[in-house]
Motif scaffolding. Structure first.
Motif, PDB file in Angstrom:
ATOM      1  N   GLU A   1     -53.140 -13.676 -35.930  1.00  0.00           N
ATOM      2  CA  GLU A   1     -54.932 -13.290 -35.385  1.00  0.00           C
ATOM      3  C   GLU A   1     -54.895 -12.106 -36.147  1.00  0.00           C
ATOM      4  O   GLU A   1     -56.169 -11.376 -36.506  1.00  0.00           O
ATOM      5  CB  GLU A   1     -55.153 -13.289 -34.078  1.00  0.00           C
ATOM      6  CG  GLU A   1     -54.921 -12.063 -33.480  1.00  0.00           C
ATOM      7  CD  GLU A   1     -53.977 -12.394 -32.640  1.00  0.00           C
ATOM      8  OE1 GLU A   1     -53.076 -13.286 -33.031  1.00  0.00           O
ATOM      9  OE2 GLU A   1     -53.583 -12.025 -31.529  1.00  0.00           O
ATOM     10  N   VAL A   2     -53.723 -11.289 -36.407  1.00  0.00           N
ATOM     11  CA  VAL A   2     -53.832  -9.733 -36.781  1.00  0.00           C
ATOM     12  C   VAL A   2     -53.795  -9.859 -38.682  1.00  0.00           C
ATOM     13  O   VAL A   2     -54.964  -9.220 -39.459  1.00  0.00           O
ATOM     14  CB  VAL A   2     -53.176  -9.213 -36.321  1.00  0.00           C
ATOM     15  CG1 VAL A   2     -53.475  -7.543 -37.355  1.00  0.00           C
ATOM     16  CG2 VAL A   2     -52.667  -8.828 -34.914  1.00  0.00           C
TER      17      VAL A   2
ATOM     18  N   LYS B   1     -63.838  -8.178 -29.573  1.00  0.00           N
ATOM     19  CA  LYS B   1     -64.058  -9.311 -30.540  1.00  0.00           C
ATOM     20  C   LYS B   1     -63.382 -10.571 -30.084  1.00  0.00           C
ATOM     21  O   LYS B   1     -61.895 -10.390 -29.960  1.00  0.00           O
ATOM     22  CB  LYS B   1     -63.510  -8.398 -31.898  1.00  0.00           C
ATOM     23  CG  LYS B   1     -63.804  -8.795 -33.056  1.00  0.00           C
ATOM     24  CD  LYS B   1     -63.618  -8.083 -33.769  1.00  0.00           C
ATOM     25  CE  LYS B   1     -64.584  -8.464 -35.136  1.00  0.00           C
ATOM     26  NZ  LYS B   1     -64.468  -8.403 -36.308  1.00  0.00           N
ATOM     27  N   ILE B   2     -63.810 -11.849 -30.032  1.00  0.00           N
ATOM     28  CA  ILE B   2     -62.885 -13.485 -29.775  1.00  0.00           C
ATOM     29  C   ILE B   2     -62.410 -13.854 -31.056  1.00  0.00           C
ATOM     30  O   ILE B   2     -63.191 -14.396 -31.871  1.00  0.00           O
ATOM     31  CB  ILE B   2     -63.428 -13.921 -28.935  1.00  0.00           C
ATOM     32  CG1 ILE B   2     -63.968 -12.702 -27.418  1.00  0.00           C
ATOM     33  CG2 ILE B   2     -62.811 -15.139 -28.558  1.00  0.00           C
ATOM     34  CD1 ILE B   2     -64.383 -13.939 -27.185  1.00  0.00           C
ATOM     35  N   PRO B   3     -61.089 -13.723 -31.370  1.00  0.00           N
ATOM     36  CA  PRO B   3     -60.837 -14.456 -32.176  1.00  0.00           C
ATOM     37  C   PRO B   3     -61.324 -15.998 -31.850  1.00  0.00           C
ATOM     38  O   PRO B   3     -60.521 -16.944 -31.208  1.00  0.00           O
ATOM     39  CB  PRO B   3     -59.164 -14.113 -32.386  1.00  0.00           C
ATOM     40  CG  PRO B   3     -58.737 -14.150 -30.849  1.00  0.00           C
ATOM     41  CD  PRO B   3     -59.859 -13.438 -30.246  1.00  0.00           C
ATOM     42  N   LEU B   4     -61.087 -16.310 -33.367  1.00  0.00           N
ATOM     43  CA  LEU B   4     -61.155 -18.032 -33.407  1.00  0.00           C
ATOM     44  C   LEU B   4     -60.081 -18.640 -34.520  1.00  0.00           C
ATOM     45  O   LEU B   4     -59.347 -18.105 -35.370  1.00  0.00           O
ATOM     46  CB  LEU B   4     -62.010 -18.300 -33.869  1.00  0.00           C
ATOM     47  CG  LEU B   4     -63.280 -17.843 -32.437  1.00  0.00           C
ATOM     48  CD1 LEU B   4     -65.220 -18.766 -33.312  1.00  0.00           C
ATOM     49  CD2 LEU B   4     -63.425 -19.183 -31.452  1.00  0.00           C
TER      50      LEU B   4
ATOM     51  N   VAL C   1     -49.024 -13.811 -29.507  1.00  0.00           N
ATOM     52  CA  VAL C   1     -48.144 -13.930 -28.756  1.00  0.00           C
ATOM     53  C   VAL C   1     -48.327 -15.310 -28.133  1.00  0.00           C
ATOM     54  O   VAL C   1     -47.496 -15.763 -27.068  1.00  0.00           O
ATOM     55  CB  VAL C   1     -49.165 -13.040 -27.879  1.00  0.00           C
ATOM     56  CG1 VAL C   1     -48.730 -12.077 -27.987  1.00  0.00           C
ATOM     57  CG2 VAL C   1     -50.235 -13.295 -26.926  1.00  0.00           C
TER      58      VAL C   1
ATOM     59  N   HIS D   1     -50.965 -17.397 -25.165  1.00  0.00           N
ATOM     60  CA  HIS D   1     -51.876 -16.928 -25.675  1.00  0.00           C
ATOM     61  C   HIS D   1     -53.731 -18.084 -24.792  1.00  0.00           C
ATOM     62  O   HIS D   1     -52.946 -19.122 -25.607  1.00  0.00           O
ATOM     63  CB  HIS D   1     -52.399 -16.227 -27.095  1.00  0.00           C
ATOM     64  CG  HIS D   1     -53.737 -16.073 -27.479  1.00  0.00           C
ATOM     65  ND1 HIS D   1     -55.210 -16.904 -27.215  1.00  0.00           N
ATOM     66  CD2 HIS D   1     -54.431 -14.853 -28.007  1.00  0.00           C
ATOM     67  CE1 HIS D   1     -55.970 -15.372 -27.542  1.00  0.00           C
ATOM     68  NE2 HIS D   1     -55.172 -14.168 -28.082  1.00  0.00           N
TER      69      HIS D   1
ATOM     70  N   PHE E   1     -55.575 -18.879 -25.590  1.00  0.00           N
ATOM     71  CA  PHE E   1     -56.045 -20.035 -26.629  1.00  0.00           C
ATOM     72  C   PHE E   1     -55.666 -20.666 -27.207  1.00  0.00           C
ATOM     73  O   PHE E   1     -55.207 -21.737 -28.137  1.00  0.00           O
ATOM     74  CB  PHE E   1     -57.069 -18.639 -27.955  1.00  0.00           C
ATOM     75  CG  PHE E   1     -58.654 -18.512 -27.184  1.00  0.00           C
ATOM     76  CD1 PHE E   1     -59.580 -19.719 -26.255  1.00  0.00           C
ATOM     77  CD2 PHE E   1     -59.346 -17.590 -28.296  1.00  0.00           C
ATOM     78  CE1 PHE E   1     -60.000 -19.101 -25.931  1.00  0.00           C
ATOM     79  CE2 PHE E   1     -60.341 -17.697 -28.326  1.00  0.00           C
ATOM     80  CZ  PHE E   1     -61.374 -18.152 -26.838  1.00  0.00           C
TER      81      PHE E   1
END
Lengths: 184, 558
Positions: B124-125, B218-221, B243, B247, B249
């Motif tokens: 996600e980064v 900030k929520i990642p999608l 992770v 994670h 999600f």
């Protein structure tokens, strides 16, 4: 080589575009809320996701599992410290001292001393939540009836194993904190 | 272990033991071109696919199979590396992620093409939606498909009758069938189940929110569910998020953890039964499956007992999974060369972490990766047959085919080459600052971190003692070399072995034929796996996890 290329291109189309598109379409149709992150709203304001732990610093709220990545939802992470790590030992002692300084008993539940794998663990076991009840009540200056209401609220917030089969009883800290203000 | 864990474990193993044989027989059928009627539409798509890709139905000889596989792999490596380096120029990048540096792009490409899915980046980064879906997601499918294809080619060699001229088969045909009939349908089904549990599947930009205490969140999608299903099914293990399956999600509930954990062992557990069907001996498949299951049970037992007597067990674990289920996952993912994690192995108790690296060091044969795991096990089977033959003083044979020096050489190479590369690279890393400066832990645990990294790469596993900072040019290149070696040291000897056995005369079973289906054979096979694993790596295992285990009660910290 040309055959390899044609295969590569075709598989990219089938597995890389069509397959995700089908999954996307089906899930938007059947489970739209879950597919877009199980977001929690207050009015039209988004206040988070029920699956992602938030940082609760105020002693007036129940605290989530400690996070090695400071609850950064867009970059979760763990401490990755091993059993013989002195820096991990130090951090654990600091966390223990924090809970004891707020008037909590020692031993402190292990989940409140050790950070989670994702740094975003939204749950706590019932024990670790019950441990915090007197501390939160004290901070909010609850009367006896209000303390009783809080205990009821926690009991009602405990989710049993999924379908009675999978996993353990647990409490979603974010959802619990959202309901706190209903008491006072 | 409490009551809830017992139910979870029971349902897990019951499902695994019930589905594996059934699925194995299904795989054996579709790979030879017999389809269930419901797949009529797909089989017409298959024919259409052959037409547009100009794939003939004709079987090819081993050279052709080899070159098809190699050229396809090279092409994948080339495009994935380029794509990752230049991802900012591709569409589908709402978070404007910049391209990966060359060393990281190369490492990641090798990692996904070789079915390792080692992650020196954090999803996600660093990655755009397109990179995840179109570059890495596709490799999740084809690398697993290549694994199945290689297994099928080897089995054709073993099972061939001398008067048939079926050859080793056609690489592109095997690849097509494995993806269309096995990987795609199961992945689709599981992806939808995962979304229902809360795994995200959304192409919107990350969501900004204001938290309950007023902090900004900030929520990642992203298109995660489609990728996670195949990541588990294809023993890939590369997480959508940094992770991985810890994670919320990526793995939101106890049930999603159960089904993902089941998928990890599903194909590797089914393939021994498919093997039994292919070679026409149901017992031969069952004995290999049981051998694997015994090794798995030993590792699981040691891991569980170690972790449950460990005070700091909650470090790096999620509340919704708990301790026992994290150890079950850890055992499955290292046994099956999957490499996804739902808890951080770096924080496991010494012996539980040691068991994880042990599973990998055995050569990824305890179930192992899709296809290649069973191939590795068959190398051990050939060795066992050979050694048993020496012991009784008869020419060794397997399914009536003589095992001679050529076959043994191929098998030995496949068994020993990955181990050698682990030892050499670990040694290099241990005496240079390039290797040592990346450790997150000191003392014996630091040694295990480095050993784990090279074992994971050479075993094409991909899990990690993730404290190690592997995103340095040294580790990116050294590990990518190990990954390539670990992959092709299994694939090439497998094709060689298949070609060597192809068309060999079959002698009928006689009085003195050593049975490869008896409990005695399973015992011999396990002893040889233990012997090779133990003798090669015992010193490192004693100095790393062993020493840490002894130091733990003394309170020594580093």
């Amino acid at each position: 080589m040309i055959r390899a290329f044609v295969h590569f291109a075709t598989w990219s189309l089938v597995c890389g575009i069509l397959y995700p598109a089908f999954v996307f379409g089906t899930s938007k149709l059947l489970f739209p809320r879950e597919a877009s992150g199980s977001l929690l709203r207050e009015g039209d304001k988004i206040i988070g996701s029920e699956l992602i732990a938030q940082k609760f610093e105020s002693p007036k709220y129940f605290h989530s599992r400690p996070s090695a990545s400071n609850y950064d939802a867009s970059a979760g992470g763990a401490s990755n410290q091993g059993p013989t790590s002195s820096s991990l030992q130090k951090v654990v002692e600091e966390r223990r001292a924090y809970w004891v300084s707020r008037g909590g008993n020692d031993p402190v539940p292990s989940e409140l001393l050790h950070s989670s794998a994702s740094g975003l663990d939204p749950h706590l076991s019932p024990d670790a939540v019950i441990y915090q009840i007197p501390l939160v009540a004290k901070e909010r200056g609850y009367s006896k009836e209000e303390l009783h209401a809080l205990e009821n609220l926690v009991t009602n917030s405990i989710e049993g194993p999924q379908w009675g089969l999978f996993g353990f009883p647990k409490v979603n800290v974010m959802k619990l904190n959202l309901k706190l203000d209903s008491i006072r | 272990m409490n009551g809830n864990d017992s139910i979870f474990f029971f349902l897990y193993f019951a499902a695994l033991f019930l589905i594996s044989p059934w699925l194995g027989i299904y795989i054996a059928r579709v790979m030879e071109g017999e389809y269930p009627r419901v797949f009529g539409p797909i089989s017409s798509f298959e024919n259409f696919f052959y037409r547009i890709t100009k794939t003939g139905e004709e079987p090819s000889d081993v050279r052709r199979y080899f070159w098809d596989l190699i050229s396809f792999t090279l092409l994948c490596l080339f495009f994935v590396t380029l794509g990752l380096h230049f991802q900012e120029y591709l569409p589908g990048n709402p978070e404007s992620k910049s391209g990966l540096p060359w060393d990281l792009a190369w490492n990641t490409a090798v990692s996904f093409v070789t079915n390792t899915n080692w992650q020196a980046y954090s999803g996600e980064v660093s990655l755009s939606y397109t990179s995840q879906m179109l570059l890495l997601g596709v490799q999740n499918f084809v690398s697993a498909g290549v694994g199945i294809s290689v297994l099928v080619a080897l089995v054709r060699g073993i099972a061939s009758k001398p008067n048939e001229s079926k050859g080793l088969g056609n690489f592109y045909q095997d690849l097509t069938r494995s993806i269309l009939y096995i990987l795609l349908p199961i992945s689709f089904l599981v992806a939808i189940i995962l979304v229902a549990q809360g795994v995200v599947m959304d192409f919107s930009p990350y969501v900004s929110a204001t938290g309950l205490e007023g902090s900004s969140v900030k929520i990642p999608l992203g298109p995660a569910a489609s990728q996670i299903a195949i990541k588990q099914l294809g023993t890939n293990g590369g997480g959508f998020f940094g992770v991985n399956s810890s994670h919320p999600f990526e793995n939101p509930s106890s049930f999603s953890s159960w089904i993902q954990c089941l998928l990890i062992l599903l194909l590797p557990g089914a393939l021994p039964f498919a093997y039994g069907k292919w070679v026409g001996s149901w017992k031969a498949g069952l004995s290999i499956f049981l051998g694997m299951a015994i090794l798995f049970a030993i590792s699981l037992g040691v891991g569980l007992s170690s972790e449950h007597s460990f005070e700091g067990a909650w470090e790096g674990k999620e509340t919704r999974f708990g301790i026992s289920q994290s150890i079950l996952w850890g055992t499955a993912t290292t046994a099956a060369s999957n490499g996804s994690v739902n808890a951080m192995h770096d924080s496991f108790s010494p012996l539980a972490g040691g068991v994880a690296v042990w599973n990998i060091l055995l050569g990824e044969v305890v179930f192992g990766g899709v296809g290649v795991g069973l191939v590795g096990m068959l190398f051990y089977v050939i060795l066992t047959v050979f050694i048993a033959g020496l012991m009784v003083g008869r020419t060794p044979e397997y399914f009536g085919k003589k095992i001679e020096s050529k076959e043994v050489k191929f098998a030995l190479f496949g068994v020993l080459a990955p181990g050698l590369s682990i030892l050499v690279f670990t040694a290099i890393a241990l005496v240079s600052d390039l290797g040592l400066s990346s450790r997150a832990n000191q003392g014996p645990h630091g040694l295990t971190e480095i050993l784990y990294a090279f074992a994971s790469a050479a075993g094409n596993n991909g899990s990690a003692f993730a404290g190690l900072n592997a995103n340095t040019p040294f580790y990116n290149f050294a590990l990518s070399f190990c990954m390539l070696l670990g992959r092709f040291a299994v694939i090439l000897p497998a094709l060689g072995l298949g070609a060597a056995l192809l068309g060999k005369k079959q002698t009928p079973k006689g009085e003195g034929t050593f049975s490869t289906e008896s409990p005695l054979f399973v015992l011999l096979l396990l002893s040889i796996i233990f012997l090779v694993g133990a003798l090669t790596f015992l010193p490192l295992l004693v100095l790393g996890p062993g020493t840490e285990h002894i130091l733990l009660p003394t309170g020594t910290k580093f």
